[in-house]
Design a protein around this motif. Structure first.
Motif, PDB file in Angstrom:
ATOM      1  N   ASP A  50      34.815  -2.302  45.946  1.00 60.53           N
ATOM      2  CA  ASP A  50      33.797  -2.098  46.975  1.00 60.53           C
ATOM      3  C   ASP A  50      32.521  -1.455  46.446  1.00 60.53           C
ATOM      4  OD1 ASP A  50      34.952   0.334  46.538  1.00 60.53           O
ATOM      5  OD2 ASP A  50      35.186   0.852  48.639  1.00 60.53           O
ATOM      6  N   LEU A  51      32.529  -1.022  45.186  1.00 62.08           N
ATOM      7  CA  LEU A  51      31.335  -0.439  44.597  1.00 62.08           C
ATOM      8  C   LEU A  51      31.014  -1.175  43.305  1.00 62.08           C
ATOM      9  CD1 LEU A  51      29.159   1.764  44.609  1.00 62.08           C
ATOM     10  CD2 LEU A  51      30.722   3.190  43.298  1.00 62.08           C
ATOM     11  N   SER A  93      28.167  -1.185  40.313  1.00 63.76           N
ATOM     12  CA  SER A  93      27.027  -0.466  39.728  1.00 63.76           C
ATOM     13  C   SER A  93      26.468  -1.255  38.556  1.00 63.76           C
ATOM     14  CB  SER A  93      27.472   0.917  39.235  1.00 63.76           C
ATOM     15  OG  SER A  93      27.946   1.683  40.311  1.00 63.76           O
ATOM     16  N   ASN A 110      25.772  -2.355  48.709  1.00 63.44           N
ATOM     17  CA  ASN A 110      25.504  -1.457  47.585  1.00 63.44           C
ATOM     18  C   ASN A 110      24.008  -1.371  47.263  1.00 63.44           C
ATOM     19  OD1 ASN A 110      28.137  -0.474  46.171  1.00 63.44           O
ATOM     20  ND2 ASN A 110      28.539  -2.596  46.745  1.00 63.44           N
TER      21      ASN A 110
END
Length: 146
Positions: A32-33, A35, A65
Motif C-alpha cells: 500500500d506504500l 516510495s 501515495n
C-alpha cells in the motif's frame, strides 16, 4: 524507477534496457506504500484485459501515495491486436499517467535473461519506444557494447 503492474509485465527487462538498477518488481495488493525517493517512476503493464485491470488498481494506489508516473509503458504480448477493452482502459488511465508508450513485441527478448536484454538488437519501432521512455522518465540509456 520501474514498477510492474503485475508479474510478467516486463519491468525487469525494461529496467535492464534502461540501464537502471531501480527495479521495484511487480506490484502486489499488500503493497500500500510505494516510495520512489524523488526519482521518476516508469509504470509497466502488458496489453491484455487482466493486465490493464490491474493497471487501474495500481494507478489508484499511486495517486493515494501522491505519485504520478513519468511514463506508462504498455508491452505487447505478441498474441495479436490489443483487445478493445484494454484500449479503452488505457485511454482512461492515460489521463492520470500521461499517454501510454507502446513497446512492441520483440521475439529476441523471450530468449534471454533480463540481465542480457541490452544485448538484444531492438527493431526500429522498439528503439523509438525506448527513446520515448527515456525522454519521459529523464533517464539515460547505456551505450551498447561494441
Amino acid at each position: 524507477m520501474v514498477l510492474g503492474c503485475h508479474g510478467g509485465a516486463g519491468a525487469t527487462t525494461l529496467a535492464a534496457l534502461l540501464g537502471t538498477p531501480w527495479d521495484l518488481g511487480a506490484y502486489t495488493p499488500d503493497r500500500d506504500l510505494i516510495s520512489v525517493f524523488g526519482r521518476p517512476l516508469v509504470l509497466v503493464t502488458r496489453d491484455g484485459i487482466t493486465a490493464t485491470t490491474r493497471l487501474a488498481e495500481v494507478v489508484n494506489v499511486l495517486e493515494h501515495n501522491g505519485l504520478r508516473p513519468a511514463a506508462l509503458v504498455v508491452v505487447a504480448d505478441g498474441s495479436g491486436p490489443e483487445p478493445p477493452e484494454s484500449s479503452a482502459r488505457l485511454r482512461l488511465v492515460g489521463e492520470r499517467t500521461g499517454p501510454p508508450i507502446r513497446f512492441p513485441f520483440v521475439p529476441g527478448l523471450r530468449y534471454v535473461d533480463a540481465a542480457e536484454a541490452a544485448r538484444v538488437k531492438l527493431p526500429g519501432k522498439a528503439s523509438r519506444a525506448l527513446a520515448r521512455i527515456t525522454a519521459a522518465a529523464g533517464v539515460r540509456t547505456p551505450t551498447p557494447a561494441g
